[in-house]
Design an enzyme around this catalytic site. Structure first.
Site, PDB file in Angstrom:
ATOM      1  N   ASP A  43      15.571  -3.266  -4.575  1.00 26.99           N
ATOM      2  CA  ASP A  43      15.599  -3.556  -6.241  1.00 26.99           C
ATOM      3  C   ASP A  43      16.653  -3.746  -6.545  1.00 26.99           C
ATOM      4  O   ASP A  43      17.499  -2.455  -6.317  1.00 26.99           O
ATOM      5  CB  ASP A  43      14.899  -3.807  -6.642  1.00 26.99           C
ATOM      6  CG  ASP A  43      13.201  -4.382  -6.319  1.00 26.99           C
ATOM      7  OD1 ASP A  43      13.493  -5.011  -5.999  1.00 26.99           O
ATOM      8  OD2 ASP A  43      12.103  -4.022  -6.123  1.00 26.99           O
ATOM      9  N   GLY A  98     -17.089  -1.913 -25.128  1.00 25.83           N
ATOM     10  CA  GLY A  98     -18.239  -2.284 -25.126  1.00 25.83           C
ATOM     11  C   GLY A  98     -18.658  -1.109 -26.226  1.00 25.83           C
ATOM     12  O   GLY A  98     -20.207  -1.132 -25.688  1.00 25.83           O
ATOM     13  N   CYS A 117     -15.997   2.446 -24.261  1.00 22.50           N
ATOM     14  CA  CYS A 117     -15.061   1.713 -25.502  1.00 22.50           C
ATOM     15  C   CYS A 117     -15.163   1.113 -25.991  1.00 22.50           C
ATOM     16  O   CYS A 117     -16.180   0.686 -26.819  1.00 22.50           O
ATOM     17  CB  CYS A 117     -13.856   2.590 -24.807  1.00 22.50           C
ATOM     18  SG  CYS A 117     -12.492   2.538 -26.243  1.00 22.50           S
ATOM     19  N   GLU A 119     -14.900   6.286 -16.638  1.00 22.37           N
ATOM     20  CA  GLU A 119     -14.112   6.162 -15.649  1.00 22.37           C
ATOM     21  C   GLU A 119     -12.907   6.153 -15.314  1.00 22.37           C
ATOM     22  O   GLU A 119     -12.180   7.016 -13.731  1.00 22.37           O
ATOM     23  CB  GLU A 119     -14.098   4.594 -15.350  1.00 22.37           C
ATOM     24  CG  GLU A 119     -13.187   3.727 -15.893  1.00 22.37           C
ATOM     25  CD  GLU A 119     -12.997   3.239 -17.844  1.00 22.37           C
ATOM     26  OE1 GLU A 119     -14.258   4.189 -17.276  1.00 22.37           O
ATOM     27  OE2 GLU A 119     -12.839   3.166 -18.367  1.00 22.37           O
ATOM     28  N   GLY A 170       0.649  -1.136   0.304  1.00 23.60           N
ATOM     29  CA  GLY A 170       0.066   0.610  -0.532  1.00 23.60           C
ATOM     30  C   GLY A 170       0.612   1.423   0.025  1.00 23.60           C
ATOM     31  O   GLY A 170       0.200   2.210   0.571  1.00 23.60           O
ATOM     32  N   GLN A 195     -18.158   0.122 -29.052  1.00 25.54           N
ATOM     33  CA  GLN A 195     -17.894  -0.617 -30.088  1.00 25.54           C
ATOM     34  C   GLN A 195     -18.694  -1.595 -30.222  1.00 25.54           C
ATOM     35  O   GLN A 195     -19.700  -1.954 -31.700  1.00 25.54           O
ATOM     36  CB  GLN A 195     -16.428  -0.832 -30.933  1.00 25.54           C
ATOM     37  CG  GLN A 195     -15.526   0.525 -30.536  1.00 25.54           C
ATOM     38  CD  GLN A 195     -14.140   0.699 -30.731  1.00 25.54           C
ATOM     39  OE1 GLN A 195     -14.013  -0.749 -30.436  1.00 25.54           O
ATOM     40  NE2 GLN A 195     -13.347   1.622 -30.541  1.00 25.54           N
ATOM     41  N   HIS A 229     -13.204   6.745 -21.912  1.00 26.02           N
ATOM     42  CA  HIS A 229     -13.008   5.969 -20.935  1.00 26.02           C
ATOM     43  C   HIS A 229     -13.665   6.975 -19.307  1.00 26.02           C
ATOM     44  O   HIS A 229     -13.204   7.526 -18.729  1.00 26.02           O
ATOM     45  CB  HIS A 229     -12.326   5.598 -20.585  1.00 26.02           C
ATOM     46  CG  HIS A 229     -11.347   4.192 -20.814  1.00 26.02           C
ATOM     47  ND1 HIS A 229     -11.414   3.811 -20.908  1.00 26.02           N
ATOM     48  CD2 HIS A 229     -10.703   4.615 -22.680  1.00 26.02           C
ATOM     49  CE1 HIS A 229     -11.619   2.132 -21.842  1.00 26.02           C
ATOM     50  NE2 HIS A 229     -10.317   3.072 -22.988  1.00 26.02           N
ATOM     51  N   THR A 248      11.248  -5.466   9.213  1.00 24.22           N
ATOM     52  CA  THR A 248      11.794  -4.102   8.973  1.00 24.22           C
ATOM     53  C   THR A 248      13.043  -3.698   9.290  1.00 24.22           C
ATOM     54  O   THR A 248      13.482  -2.769   8.880  1.00 24.22           O
ATOM     55  CB  THR A 248      10.135  -2.958   9.730  1.00 24.22           C
ATOM     56  OG1 THR A 248       8.735  -4.151   9.989  1.00 24.22           O
ATOM     57  CG2 THR A 248      10.236  -2.054  10.083  1.00 24.22           C
TER      58      THR A 248
END
Ligand code: GLN
Length: 554
Positions: free
Chosen positions: A152, A395, A393, A526, A20, A397, A524, A195
């Protein structure tokens, strides 16, 4: 170097990924913004991809498109949703972007014959980008999330850039480590050691965290905070317990209870200002968590389901959030079910049994052939059974293709994305896209970002938005073929939103007299839905779904 007195907060992850960092970054951003400081949030993605547009959503999650059209990581969506405002290109960077700029400069002889190296050239490009983001946004505080985990290889240069910034401006830079404290089942005891090790690892970069956000299942007790304080060299009051929560929108409220915002301002030597209230946010967060609210059930018919370890919902993150915001506004709780379009394709006879029970159906954005006939069957079912349908989009078409096939009778209507030489190319590649495809230029070349659309009077879209001109974000290569528009309209389909020149079809819908809510958008919606300002089309769709619910008897 840094703008005078500008403040930077770097958010890093320790122990493991997926705990998170994005939510911490977004929450810190919201809290500081509420305290009267202009904030910008920056996501650093260590991938070599030049943007997130070429990454498969089943591996990397949703591609979030900024207003400008830049294709970014889904965290940018959370940032925008928490801050309630648009972010800019400067707020996102990948290793690929950074290296591309350095290499372009090298090709232009801008390094004057020097050896071009990771240190200082790449590091300085990173610093330059972080500082430009602050400048461009006119912010006072930048919160920068460095993707990946401490240790990393990929993100080491970004941490090094942050270290240099801190070294030059010791009073203006903070490091926040988001860590995880596991409670192994066999022990039943929360452990601080991972940690401690992560902090030691970070120390080996020359960086000391100022705050630890201690993620865990249960709250972290005083004893463990003391242990972490001693071993990690972090003040106890700067170790913040962040137990699992049911809604990410609760996070800023919990942090505020722990006075995290004030503690950060204090650490940055910034005065507390008159604070704005979090009341509206709290009301919204509580609504999303209200398990007693009546339920509205939505089926999302998609194909990104064969995901291995991947969290499925990430591929459609903004869609899910947009549904939640509108449901909360309507005092409902949305229950979303994933329906695999490949399964519908295999068992078309089962469609009624699978889809008939939902109050609303969504076909979200997508690419390619997999499961496409299943999606078209689902759309046909929604149209014929008058189940509220919202197409995003792809959806949209496919909704127009279904109409052409089954109402206009053009049986082999299709999109040229799937069938190159189809007799009725209802959806066709956009003119300017043809060359990109011929040249294999896929990255960053779709029709991307915000474009205006005019809405026709008397339509569902116009009634929902309550205005004539809207701006929405796009990400597509194909479009409704304008040579079929007249035919489709005479068969009853309404193109209620178009580009200002009338050439591009942006919204298709059926009249309310025919269907309670059958609407698709080429864009879109959303991507612009926000917690405190839900998207009007999602709200209208859910409103219809809720009415269907009240009419149905179970
Ligand atoms: N594949 C379609 C296109 O490129 C739709 C894209 C999408 O749904 N984002 O036009």
């Amino acid at each position: 170097m840094a703008k005078d007195g500008h403040k930077y907060i770097f958010v890093l992850g320790g122990v493991m990924s997926g705990v998170g960092k994005g939510v911490v970054t977004s929450s810190v951003g919201l809290l500081l913004q509420q305290k009267g400081y202009p904030v910008n949030l920056v996501k650093v993605d260590p991938y070599l991809n030049v943007d997130a547009g070429t990454m498969n959503p089943t591996e990397h999650g949703e591609v979030f498109v900024l207003r400008s059209g830049l294709e970014t990581d889904q965290d940018m969506g959370n940032y925008e949703r928490f801050l309630g405002r648009d972010l800019t290109n400067e707020d996102y960077m990948t290793s690929g972007m950074v290296y591309q700029s350095v290499i372009a400069r090298e090709r232009a002889l801008e390094y004057g014959g020097k050896c071009v190296e990771a240190i200082p050239h790449v590091r300085d490009e990173i610093l330059h980008r972080i500082e430009s983001a602050a400048e461009y946004n006119g912010s006072r505080i930048s919160v920068v999330e460095i993707g990946g985990t401490i240790g990393d290889f990929q993100n080491a240069l970004f941490i090094e850039a942050a270290r240099v910034l801190k070294m030059k401006h010791p009073d203006d830079v903070l490091f926040v480590m988001v860590s995880y404290l596991p409670t192994p089942g066999t022990l039943g005891e929360m452990k601080t050691k991972p940690t401690q090790m992560a902090v030691r690892d970070l120390n080996s970069y020359g960086v000391q965290p100022d705050f630890i956000i201690a993620r865990s299942k249960e709250p972290v007790d005083q004893k463990r905070k003391e242990k972490l304080a001693i071993w990690c060299n972090v003040r106890k009051d700067r170790i913040i317990s962040a137990p699992d929560i049911s809604s990410i929108y609760e996070a800023p409220l919990n942090f505020e209870k722990d006075k995290l915002g004030d503690a950060m301002l204090n650490a940055l030597h910034l005065p507390e200002k008159k604070r704005a209230s979090l009341a509206a946010w709290k009301k919204f967060a509580l609504a999303t968590m209200n398990t007693k609210a009546p339920e509205v059930t939505i089926a999302i018919v998609g194909k990104y389901f064969d995901t291995g370890d991947f969290v499925l919902s990430d591929a459609y993150l903004s869609v899910i959030e947009a549904i939640k915001f509108s449901a909360a506004k309507l005092n409902h709780r949305a229950k979303i079910t994933w329906v695999n379009s490949k399964e519908l394709e295999k068992n078309p006879k089962k469609i009624a049994q699978v889809l008939g029970k939902y109050h609303g159906i969504i076909v979200p954005g997508g690419f390619g052939e997999t499961g496409i006939e299943g999606k078209i069957k689902a759309i046909q079912f929604a149209r014929e059974k008058k189940i509220p349908y919202f197409g995003l989009c792809y959806g949209m078409q496919l909704m127009v293709i279904e109409y052409a096939r089954n109402v206009l009778g053009l049986k082999d209507a299709h999109t040229t994305e799937i069938k190159k030489n189809v007799t009725h190319p209802i959806v066709d590649v956009m003119l300017e896209q043809k060359k990109h495809l011929a040249d294999n230029k896929y990255g960053g070349t779709m029709r991307l970002g915000v474009y205006p659309a005019y809405l026709k009077k008397g339509t569902l879209a116009r009634a929902a938005y309550k205005k004539e001109l809207v701006e929405e974000r796009h990400r597509h290569r194909y479009e409704i073929n304008s040579s079929y528009v007249k035919q489709l309209e005479s068969a009853g389909l309404i193109f209620s939103g178009t580009s200002p020149d009338g050439v591009l079809m942006e919204i298709a819908e059926l009249p309310r007299s025919v269907h309670p809510f059958m609407l698709g958008t080429q864009f879109h919606p959303e991507l612009q839905a926000r917690p405190l300002t839900p998207h009007p089309l999602f709200t209208e769709f859910l409103h219809s779904a809720i009415s269907r619910k009240s009419k149905r008897k179970y």
